[in-house]
Design a protein around this motif. Structure first.
Motif, PDB file in Angstrom:
ATOM      1  N   ASN A 227       0.841  -1.226  -0.292  1.00 17.70           N
ATOM      2  CA  ASN A 227       0.069   0.098   0.205  1.00 17.70           C
ATOM      3  C   ASN A 227       1.272   1.609  -0.194  1.00 17.70           C
ATOM      4  OD1 ASN A 227      -2.778  -1.546   0.562  1.00 17.70           O
ATOM      5  ND2 ASN A 227      -2.331  -1.340   1.921  1.00 17.70           N
ATOM      6  N   LEU A 228       1.975   1.014   0.606  1.00 14.69           N
ATOM      7  CA  LEU A 228       2.793   2.226   0.521  1.00 14.69           C
ATOM      8  C   LEU A 228       3.434   2.581  -0.354  1.00 14.69           C
ATOM      9  CD1 LEU A 228       4.875   1.818   3.909  1.00 14.69           C
ATOM     10  CD2 LEU A 228       2.943   4.143   3.374  1.00 14.69           C
ATOM     11  N   ALA A 229       4.232   1.766  -0.579  1.00 13.72           N
ATOM     12  CA  ALA A 229       4.406   1.892  -2.362  1.00 13.72           C
ATOM     13  C   ALA A 229       3.403   2.563  -3.325  1.00 13.72           C
ATOM     14  CB  ALA A 229       4.754   0.822  -3.316  1.00 13.72           C
ATOM     15  N   VAL A 230       1.902   1.722  -3.686  1.00 14.48           N
ATOM     16  CA  VAL A 230       1.250   2.077  -4.233  1.00 14.48           C
ATOM     17  C   VAL A 230       0.587   3.501  -4.267  1.00 14.48           C
ATOM     18  CG1 VAL A 230      -1.295   2.375  -5.444  1.00 14.48           C
ATOM     19  CG2 VAL A 230       0.022   0.040  -4.569  1.00 14.48           C
ATOM     20  N   MET A 231       0.389   4.180  -2.675  1.00  9.82           N
ATOM     21  CA  MET A 231       0.257   5.749  -2.415  1.00  9.82           C
ATOM     22  C   MET A 231       1.304   6.153  -2.778  1.00  9.82           C
ATOM     23  SD  MET A 231      -0.389   6.690   1.424  1.00  9.82           S
ATOM     24  CE  MET A 231       0.924   6.559   2.197  1.00  9.82           C
ATOM     25  N   LEU A 232       2.404   6.493  -2.407  1.00  9.30           N
ATOM     26  CA  LEU A 232       3.145   6.875  -2.631  1.00  9.30           C
ATOM     27  C   LEU A 232       3.636   7.805  -3.916  1.00  9.30           C
ATOM     28  CD1 LEU A 232       6.314   5.916  -0.251  1.00  9.30           C
ATOM     29  CD2 LEU A 232       4.838   8.215   0.302  1.00  9.30           C
ATOM     30  N   CYS A 233       3.359   6.379  -4.662  1.00  7.93           N
ATOM     31  CA  CYS A 233       3.709   6.329  -6.794  1.00  7.93           C
ATOM     32  C   CYS A 233       2.544   7.070  -7.669  1.00  7.93           C
ATOM     33  CB  CYS A 233       4.679   5.033  -7.186  1.00  7.93           C
ATOM     34  SG  CYS A 233       5.293   4.441  -6.636  1.00  7.93           S
ATOM     35  N   ARG A 234       1.291   6.791  -6.837  1.00  2.00           N
ATOM     36  CA  ARG A 234       0.246   7.700  -7.617  1.00  2.00           C
ATOM     37  C   ARG A 234      -0.290   8.667  -7.564  1.00  2.00           C
ATOM     38  NH1 ARG A 234      -5.111   6.509  -4.670  1.00  2.00           N
ATOM     39  NH2 ARG A 234      -6.127   6.218  -6.516  1.00  2.00           N
ATOM     40  N   ARG A 236       1.392  12.965  -7.900  1.00  2.14           N
ATOM     41  CA  ARG A 236       2.461  13.197  -7.707  1.00  2.14           C
ATOM     42  C   ARG A 236       2.853  14.218  -6.659  1.00  2.14           C
ATOM     43  NH1 ARG A 236       4.515  11.622 -10.924  1.00  2.14           N
ATOM     44  NH2 ARG A 236       3.203   9.570 -10.086  1.00  2.14           N
ATOM     45  N   SER A 237       2.410  14.182  -6.100  1.00  2.33           N
ATOM     46  CA  SER A 237       2.889  15.633  -4.451  1.00  2.33           C
ATOM     47  C   SER A 237       3.700  14.332  -3.982  1.00  2.33           C
ATOM     48  CB  SER A 237       1.707  15.407  -3.795  1.00  2.33           C
ATOM     49  OG  SER A 237       1.246  15.112  -3.635  1.00  2.33           O
ATOM     50  N   SER A 238       3.632  13.193  -4.043  1.00  2.40           N
ATOM     51  CA  SER A 238       4.255  12.336  -3.204  1.00  2.40           C
ATOM     52  C   SER A 238       5.602  11.780  -3.818  1.00  2.40           C
ATOM     53  CB  SER A 238       3.600  10.767  -2.907  1.00  2.40           C
ATOM     54  OG  SER A 238       2.759  11.481  -1.683  1.00  2.40           O
ATOM     55  N   TYR A 239       5.765  12.627  -5.189  1.00  3.75           N
ATOM     56  CA  TYR A 239       7.316  11.822  -6.005  1.00  3.75           C
ATOM     57  C   TYR A 239       8.014  11.397  -5.255  1.00  3.75           C
ATOM     58  CZ  TYR A 239      10.563  12.276  -9.651  1.00  3.75           C
ATOM     59  OH  TYR A 239      11.706  11.768 -10.274  1.00  3.75           O
ATOM     60  N   PRO A 240       9.078  12.528  -4.717  1.00  2.19           N
ATOM     61  CA  PRO A 240       9.509  12.553  -3.636  1.00  2.19           C
ATOM     62  C   PRO A 240      10.196  11.734  -2.688  1.00  2.19           C
ATOM     63  CG  PRO A 240       9.634  14.711  -3.411  1.00  2.19           C
ATOM     64  CD  PRO A 240       7.619  14.281  -4.417  1.00  2.19           C
ATOM     65  N   GLU A 241       8.870  11.120  -1.773  1.00  2.00           N
ATOM     66  CA  GLU A 241       9.154   9.878  -1.293  1.00  2.00           C
ATOM     67  C   GLU A 241       8.780   9.022  -1.787  1.00  2.00           C
ATOM     68  OE1 GLU A 241       7.412  13.863   1.387  1.00  2.00           O
ATOM     69  OE2 GLU A 241       7.319  12.751  -0.972  1.00  2.00           O
ATOM     70  N   ALA A 242       7.758   8.533  -3.190  1.00  2.00           N
ATOM     71  CA  ALA A 242       8.365   7.495  -4.087  1.00  2.00           C
ATOM     72  C   ALA A 242       9.998   7.571  -4.566  1.00  2.00           C
ATOM     73  CB  ALA A 242       7.581   7.813  -5.230  1.00  2.00           C
ATOM     74  N   GLY A 244      12.460   7.596  -3.233  1.00  2.00           N
ATOM     75  CA  GLY A 244      13.033   7.596  -1.817  1.00  2.00           C
ATOM     76  C   GLY A 244      12.935   5.793  -1.343  1.00  2.00           C
ATOM     77  N   PHE A 245      11.557   5.566  -1.450  1.00  2.00           N
ATOM     78  CA  PHE A 245      10.654   4.431  -1.415  1.00  2.00           C
ATOM     79  C   PHE A 245      11.397   3.441  -2.425  1.00  2.00           C
ATOM     80  CE2 PHE A 245       7.954   0.605  -0.931  1.00  2.00           C
ATOM     81  CZ  PHE A 245       7.073   0.779  -0.071  1.00  2.00           C
ATOM     82  N   LEU A 246      10.740   3.402  -3.923  1.00  2.00           N
ATOM     83  CA  LEU A 246      11.935   2.447  -4.475  1.00  2.00           C
ATOM     84  C   LEU A 246      13.184   2.621  -4.495  1.00  2.00           C
ATOM     85  CD1 LEU A 246       9.020   3.120  -7.336  1.00  2.00           C
ATOM     86  CD2 LEU A 246       8.769   1.498  -5.656  1.00  2.00           C
ATOM     87  N   GLY A 247      13.671   3.688  -4.372  1.00  2.00           N
ATOM     88  CA  GLY A 247      14.821   3.705  -4.830  1.00  2.00           C
ATOM     89  C   GLY A 247      15.683   2.474  -3.714  1.00  2.00           C
ATOM     90  N   MET A 248      14.933   2.674  -2.696  1.00  2.00           N
ATOM     91  CA  MET A 248      15.694   1.900  -1.595  1.00  2.00           C
ATOM     92  C   MET A 248      15.547   0.183  -1.665  1.00  2.00           C
ATOM     93  SD  MET A 248      17.946   1.954   1.097  1.00  2.00           S
ATOM     94  CE  MET A 248      17.763   3.661   0.766  1.00  2.00           C
ATOM     95  N   ARG A 306      14.998  16.749  -0.837  1.00  2.00           N
ATOM     96  CA  ARG A 306      15.704  15.914  -0.161  1.00  2.00           C
ATOM     97  C   ARG A 306      14.803  15.636   0.800  1.00  2.00           C
ATOM     98  NH1 ARG A 306      19.661  20.788  -1.294  1.00  2.00           N
ATOM     99  NH2 ARG A 306      18.908  21.182   0.785  1.00  2.00           N
ATOM    100  N   ARG A 307      14.197  16.705   1.687  1.00  2.00           N
ATOM    101  CA  ARG A 307      13.898  16.374   3.020  1.00  2.00           C
ATOM    102  C   ARG A 307      12.299  14.831   2.079  1.00  2.00           C
ATOM    103  NH1 ARG A 307      12.107  17.810   7.293  1.00  2.00           N
ATOM    104  NH2 ARG A 307      10.373  16.418   8.850  1.00  2.00           N
ATOM    105  N   GLY A 308      11.660  14.819   1.260  1.00  3.10           N
ATOM    106  CA  GLY A 308      10.597  14.052   0.564  1.00  3.10           C
ATOM    107  C   GLY A 308      11.314  12.844   0.221  1.00  3.10           C
ATOM    108  N   ILE A 309      12.794  12.677  -0.102  1.00  4.57           N
ATOM    109  CA  ILE A 309      13.459  11.119  -0.320  1.00  4.57           C
ATOM    110  C   ILE A 309      13.762  10.818   0.496  1.00  4.57           C
ATOM    111  CG2 ILE A 309      15.344  10.965  -1.503  1.00  4.57           C
ATOM    112  CD1 ILE A 309      15.337  13.146  -3.611  1.00  4.57           C
ATOM    113  N   ALA A 310      14.172  11.236   1.601  1.00  2.00           N
ATOM    114  CA  ALA A 310      14.526  10.835   3.403  1.00  2.00           C
ATOM    115  C   ALA A 310      13.419  10.205   3.331  1.00  2.00           C
ATOM    116  CB  ALA A 310      15.110  11.437   3.749  1.00  2.00           C
ATOM    117  N   ARG A 311      12.235  11.346   3.249  1.00  2.00           N
ATOM    118  CA  ARG A 311      11.543  10.274   4.595  1.00  2.00           C
ATOM    119  C   ARG A 311      10.483   9.098   3.818  1.00  2.00           C
ATOM    120  NH1 ARG A 311       5.158  12.766   2.947  1.00  2.00           N
ATOM    121  NH2 ARG A 311       3.503  11.797   5.243  1.00  2.00           N
TER     122      ARG A 311
END
Length: 341
Positions: A227-234, A236-242, A244-248, A306-311
């Motif tokens: 769910n976290l993966a889908v929520m971040l990827c769907r 656009r405002s969560s792009y930084p978090e996505a 970080g999430f997918l990269g890790m 940077r903050r979103g990617i780290a989050r």
């Protein structure tokens, strides 16, 4: 709360306009109130409510991500959207509550140093080289344990191509090209027989895993990971978090899959079922390197990025920690019961 979960689940197989026409405002407010209570109890560590919360969100995402021409779907329903946002907001708040205060403020501003900082963050995290992989999967898991593991992993591995497709919308330059290369690899570089989701599903054929069994067997923490993966990827405002999430996710995969391949070969399981994991040991190492260089580093010039990617990175590390700790606790309990018996 259980009634609300089943009520909303019933909406999913109906046309969106029909749902919005038939769900009376009074009933909708009652459902939203029940979802609020469900979220409150999940946040208070009620395991059943946490499971039902993530199960409902997973069912909603499955509805929104599938293509089923001719079949009714509640996608687009305003009532469903309100329920979805309540679930998403509660899920995000729970993940943020597990991030140590101030940890997002320590990231260096220089892009190359930021990339190094992210990697150090992961290496110092207790999930890095988790004993579930390095000890249990590698040397002790039997075929039934591998089967259970593959079911739980389906929430991300089984839809990674779709996550990339969602994520690349609106990107440009090196980031878009890197995501596109990653996606094309997932598509088997144009060979249908080598599409990675197809290769992953061959594991289900080895173990005779059905679609009905998948939902019933998934744990709350496994559902959460997907769910976290889908929520971040769907969004656009969560792009930084996505990012970080997918990269890790990709950076952790090669070492983990080495252990899975070792277990598969140790058990002498059918070779067709391990093609996916063998492939990703090499491919994801390349993808992770490209992701850090072409997606994360160019974006790290912005404090908000940077903050979103780290989050997003910490969401992935922390949720993976809980998921693997859960898996390991089941292993330890089984060992104690066997010894006692």
């Amino acid at each position: 709360m259980s009634d609300a979960v089943e009520r909303v689940s019933d909406w999913l197989g109906r046309p969106a306009d029909e749902v919005d026409r038939l769900v009376h405002p009074v009933e909708l407010e009652r459902v939203l109130g029940a979802i609020h209570e469900l979220n409150r109890r999940a946040a208070a560590s009620d395991p059943e409510m946490f499971y039902r919360q993530q199960l409902l969100l997973s069912r909603i995402y499955t509805t929104q991500l599938r293509v089923a021409p001719g079949e009714p779907s509640a996608e687009g329903s305003t009532a469903l959207h309100r329920v979805t946002r309540l679930l998403e907001q509660a899920t995000a708040a729970a993940e943020d509550s597990r991030i140590e205060a101030g940890s997002l403020d320590n990231a260096p501003a220089e892009p190359a140093e930021f990339v190094s900082w992210l990697k150090k963050l992961a290496r110092r995290h207790t999930v890095f080289k988790h004993p579930y992989y390095t000890d249990f999967i590698r040397d002790r898991a039997d075929s039934e344990a591998i089967r259970r593991y593959m079911i739980q992993e389906s929430v991300i591995d089984g839809r990674f191509d779709d996550l990339l497709a969602l994520m690349q919308v609106g990107t440009s330059g090196p980031a878009k090209m890197e995501i596109a290369r990653n996606f094309w690899d997932e598509m088997g570089n144009g060979n249908p027989a080598e599409v990675h989701t197809h290769l992953f599903k061959q594991i289900f054929e080895v173990f005779d895993i059905t679609d009905d069994e998948l939902e019933n067997a998934l744990t709350a923490n496994a559902l959460l990971s997907g769910n976290l993966a889908v929520m971040l990827c769907r969004y656009r405002s969560s792009y930084p978090e996505a990012v970080g999430f997918l990269g890790m996710t990709e950076w952790l995969v090669p070492d983990r899959f080495v252990q899975v391949v070792h277990a598969w070969e140790r058990l002498g399981l059918p070779d067709v079922g391990i093609v996916y994991h063998r492939l990703h040991i090499t491919v994801d190492a390349q993808h992770a390197a490209g992701w850090f260089h072409n997606v994360i580093k160019p974006a790290a010039t912005s404090p908000a990025m940077r903050r979103g990617i780290a989050r997003g990175t910490l969401w992935r590390l922390n949720s993976s920690q809980r998921y693997l700790d859960e898996r390991m606790s089941e292993v330890d309990l089984s060992a104690r019961l066997t010894t006692a018996g």
